[in-house]
Design an enzyme around this catalytic site. Structure first.
Site, PDB file in Angstrom:
ATOM      1  N   ASP A 156     -64.357   8.872  23.210  1.00  0.00           N
ATOM      2  CA  ASP A 156     -65.559   8.376  22.541  1.00  0.00           C
ATOM      3  C   ASP A 156     -65.813   6.903  22.855  1.00  0.00           C
ATOM      4  O   ASP A 156     -66.962   6.465  22.931  1.00  0.00           O
ATOM      5  CB  ASP A 156     -65.448   8.575  21.031  1.00  0.00           C
ATOM      6  N   ASP A 193     -61.875  -7.296   2.822  1.00  0.00           N
ATOM      7  CA  ASP A 193     -61.474  -7.584   4.201  1.00  0.00           C
ATOM      8  C   ASP A 193     -62.650  -7.493   5.161  1.00  0.00           C
ATOM      9  O   ASP A 193     -62.496  -7.787   6.345  1.00  0.00           O
ATOM     10  CB  ASP A 193     -60.382  -6.607   4.654  1.00  0.00           C
TER      11      ASP A 193
END
Length: 293
Positions: A72, A176
């Site tokens: 991918d 994060d």
């Protein structure tokens, strides 16, 4: 009659299985009378040596179809190569999961059917990301088929930022980072972060916080026509980066904001006959394994 006659080949660099497949596909295509142009950035010189070699921009301008051999990630690179053009992409799977590359590497019959016009066309939306200064001027930009990711950099501490959607304050994050995902990318990083799987036909984007400090900060699905703005404190800029499909990284500067919206043009994917999206999900995510009906 062949629908596609000039074929571009690109692949994952430095992978022996990929280069072997590229060579075999090139030989097969030339045997069918196709003109084959090889991506000189990713394919070694000794592979398909009798074929013309070129770089990214001429490749998108000269081929009728781009065949991406790898995983991918290889197809994401191919999408960036042909972005903004009408050139479709056919993915040959030499990777691991392969949500996007669904042609078997040894099944030339599938490739032949696509060349003859027997395929499923699949347009996928892309994202456009911009860094703008306080005056609204564009400092840097990128595009993404999977996701635009705001993430911390060189620090273990959380980062703080605000998201605004269509001019309205949405949320204030301590986390994060944040994943802004297309439906295509919903089975990638966003899914690992607990985001929803979006069918490719759904006209939407998903905002998935990365390890948010407040557990009630859940993934949010919004219209694909929305304009997302991310505002960040200036003293954190050295600890923040913006990634577009992990293909291009943007570095925010003090006073900059991030703007994400749907890209003007989709990417055109082709699948061999018999392609079914839910078949791919069941196979790749192993849904139903060990639980026969």
């Amino acid at each position: 009659m062949q629908v596609f006659s000039t074929i571009g080949l690109t692949g994952k660099p430095d992978d022996a299985a990929v280069t072997d497949t590229i060579q075999r596909i090139a030989d097969h295509l030339r045997g069918r009378g196709c003109t084959v142009i090889v991506d000189g950035r990713t394919v070694p010189d000794h592979v398909a040596g009798d074929c013309e070699r070129t770089g990214a921009t001429p490749l998108a301008e000269r081929v009728d179809l781009l065949v991406a051999i790898g995983g991918d990630g290889t197809l994401l690179t191919a999408a960036h190569t042909v972005a903004g053009s009408e050139v479709p992409i056919l993915g040959v799977n030499r990777g691991r999961l392969g949500f996007l590359v669904d042609v078997s590497p040894g099944d030339f019959a599938e490739i032949d059917k696509v060349l003859e016009g027997q395929y499923t066309a699949d347009d996928r939306m892309m994202l456009s990301a911009e860094l703008r200064d306080g005056e609204g001027r564009v400092l840097d930009a990128g595009i993404a088929l999977n996701d635009v990711v705001l993430h911390k950099w060189h620090t273990a501490r959380m980062i703080e930022f605000e998201t605004w959607i269509d001019g309205q304050l949405c949320n204030q994050y301590r986390s994060d980072g944040l994943i802004i995902s297309t439906p295509t990318g919903s089975t990638a990083y966003a899914m690992s972060g607990g985001g929803p799987i979006l069918h490719p036909d759904v006209d939407a984007m998903a905002l998935v916080p990365i390890c948010p400090h407040t557990l009630s900060n859940r993934p949010l699905v919004i219209s694909a026509g929305s304009h997302i703005e991310i505002r960040m404190p200036g003293d954190q800029m050295a600890q923040i980066r913006l990634s577009c499909d992990s293909q291009k990284n943007l570095e925010p500067v003090p006073g900059a904001s991030v703007h994400v919206r749907r890209h003007d043009a989709p990417v055109h994917l082709l699948h061999p006959p018999g392609y079914q999206y839910f078949d791919i999900l069941r196979a790749k995510l192993r849904w139903g394994d060990g639980h026969p009906v």
